[in-house]
Design a protein around this motif. Structure first.
Motif, short mmCIF file in Angstrom:
data_model
loop_
_atom_site.label_atom_id
_atom_site.label_comp_id
_atom_site.label_asym_id
_atom_site.label_seq_id
_atom_site.Cartn_x
_atom_site.Cartn_y
_atom_site.Cartn_z
N PRO A 53 9.61 8.07 -19.64
CA PRO A 53 10.23 8.93 -18.76
C PRO A 53 9.30 8.81 -17.29
N ALA A 54 8.18 8.75 -17.44
CA ALA A 54 7.33 8.66 -16.03
C ALA A 54 7.91 7.30 -15.28
N ILE A 55 7.78 6.09 -16.38
CA ILE A 55 8.15 4.78 -15.59
C ILE A 55 9.59 5.05 -15.12
N LEU A 56 10.58 5.22 -15.83
CA LEU A 56 11.88 5.39 -15.30
C LEU A 56 12.20 6.43 -14.00
N ALA A 57 11.15 7.42 -13.95
CA ALA A 57 11.26 8.18 -12.74
C ALA A 57 10.58 7.41 -11.64
N GLY A 58 9.79 6.80 -11.95
CA GLY A 58 9.03 5.92 -10.65
C GLY A 58 9.93 4.97 -10.52
N VAL A 59 10.95 4.16 -11.15
CA VAL A 59 11.81 3.19 -10.65
C VAL A 59 13.01 3.90 -9.91
N ASP A 60 13.29 5.14 -10.39
CA ASP A 60 14.23 5.57 -9.49
C ASP A 60 13.82 5.98 -8.16
N LEU A 61 12.61 6.38 -8.13
CA LEU A 61 11.78 6.56 -6.77
C LEU A 61 12.24 5.49 -5.77
N VAL A 62 11.46 4.15 -6.35
CA VAL A 62 11.55 3.09 -5.67
C VAL A 62 12.94 2.68 -5.20
N ASP A 63 13.79 2.79 -6.12
CA ASP A 63 15.31 2.67 -5.70
C ASP A 63 15.93 3.36 -4.71
N ALA A 64 15.66 4.71 -4.58
CA ALA A 64 15.92 5.60 -3.43
C ALA A 64 15.07 5.16 -2.17
N GLN A 65 13.90 4.97 -2.60
CA GLN A 65 13.27 4.29 -1.13
C GLN A 65 13.87 2.96 -0.66
N ILE A 66 14.07 2.18 -1.64
CA ILE A 66 14.77 0.91 -1.11
C ILE A 66 16.17 1.05 -0.26
N ILE A 67 16.90 1.99 -0.62
CA ILE A 67 18.49 2.19 -0.16
C ILE A 67 18.05 2.79 1.20
N ALA A 68 17.00 3.57 1.42
CA ALA A 68 16.52 3.88 2.90
C ALA A 68 15.87 3.12 3.81
N LEU A 69 15.46 2.04 3.16
CA LEU A 69 14.56 1.12 3.79
C LEU A 69 15.14 0.38 4.98
N ASP A 70 16.47 0.03 5.03
CA ASP A 70 16.96 -0.76 6.35
C ASP A 70 17.49 0.08 7.28
N ARG A 71 17.42 1.23 7.01
CA ARG A 71 18.11 2.05 8.06
C ARG A 71 17.47 3.52 8.24
N THR A 72 17.64 4.19 9.26
CA THR A 72 17.03 5.50 9.46
C THR A 72 17.69 6.22 8.25
N PRO A 73 16.77 6.96 7.42
CA PRO A 73 17.36 7.90 6.42
C PRO A 73 18.01 8.99 6.99
N ASN A 74 19.31 9.11 6.33
CA ASN A 74 19.91 10.29 6.71
C ASN A 74 19.68 11.52 5.67
N GLU A 75 20.32 12.65 5.76
CA GLU A 75 19.90 13.81 4.92
C GLU A 75 20.34 13.44 3.64
N ILE A 76 21.11 12.76 3.20
CA ILE A 76 21.43 12.37 1.69
C ILE A 76 20.39 11.47 1.27
N ASP A 77 19.79 10.51 2.11
CA ASP A 77 18.69 9.66 1.69
C ASP A 77 17.58 10.45 1.40
N SER A 78 17.22 11.24 2.42
CA SER A 78 16.02 12.40 2.15
C SER A 78 15.91 13.11 0.95
N ARG A 79 17.29 13.83 0.83
CA ARG A 79 17.37 14.44 -0.41
C ARG A 79 17.15 13.61 -1.69
#
Length: 89
Positions: A33-59
Motif C-alpha cells: 500500500p505504501a509503494i502504490l501510494a508513492g507511485v500515485d504521488l509520482v504520477d500526480a507530480q509527473i502530470i503537473a511537471l511540464d506546466r504550471t500546476p492548476n488547482e486540480i493538479d495541486s489538489r
C-alpha cells in the motif's frame, strides 16, 4: 589477442538461491500500500511537471501526498505493534 571470458556469476545471475524468500515476499506484500501510494504521488507530480500546476493538479498532488503519509503511518503502526512483546504499548 585478448580473449573475452564471461564470468559465470554474471551469466547465471538469476540462480535459484537468489530468488526472494517467503519472508521477503511477505514484507513486500505488507509494504505494497505504501509503494502504490508513492507511485500515485509520482504520477500526480509527473502530470503537473511540464506546466504550471492548476488547482486540480495541486489538489491531486496534495491528496496523493496524504495517501502516502497515511500508508506509511499504517505500516509504521503495524510494525511497531508486531515488534512489541506481549502487546504492551
Amino acid at each position: 589477442m585478448n580473449h573475452i571470458v564471461t564470468v559465470q556469476d554474471a551469466v547465471t545471475a538469476f540462480a535459484d538461491f537468489m530468488e526472494p524468500t517467503k519472508a521477503e515476499l511477505d514484507a513486500i506484500e505488507q509494504e505494497m500500500p505504501a509503494i502504490l501510494a508513492g507511485v500515485d504521488l509520482v504520477d500526480a507530480q509527473i502530470i503537473a511537471l511540464d506546466r504550471t500546476p492548476n488547482e486540480i493538479d495541486s489538489r491531486r498532488i496534495r491528496r496523493a501526498r496524504n495517501r502516502v503519509l497515511a500508508a506509511r503511518r499504517e505500516l509504521a503502526n503495524r510494525t511497531a505493534t508486531a515488534s512489541l512483546p506481549g502487546g504492551a504499548a
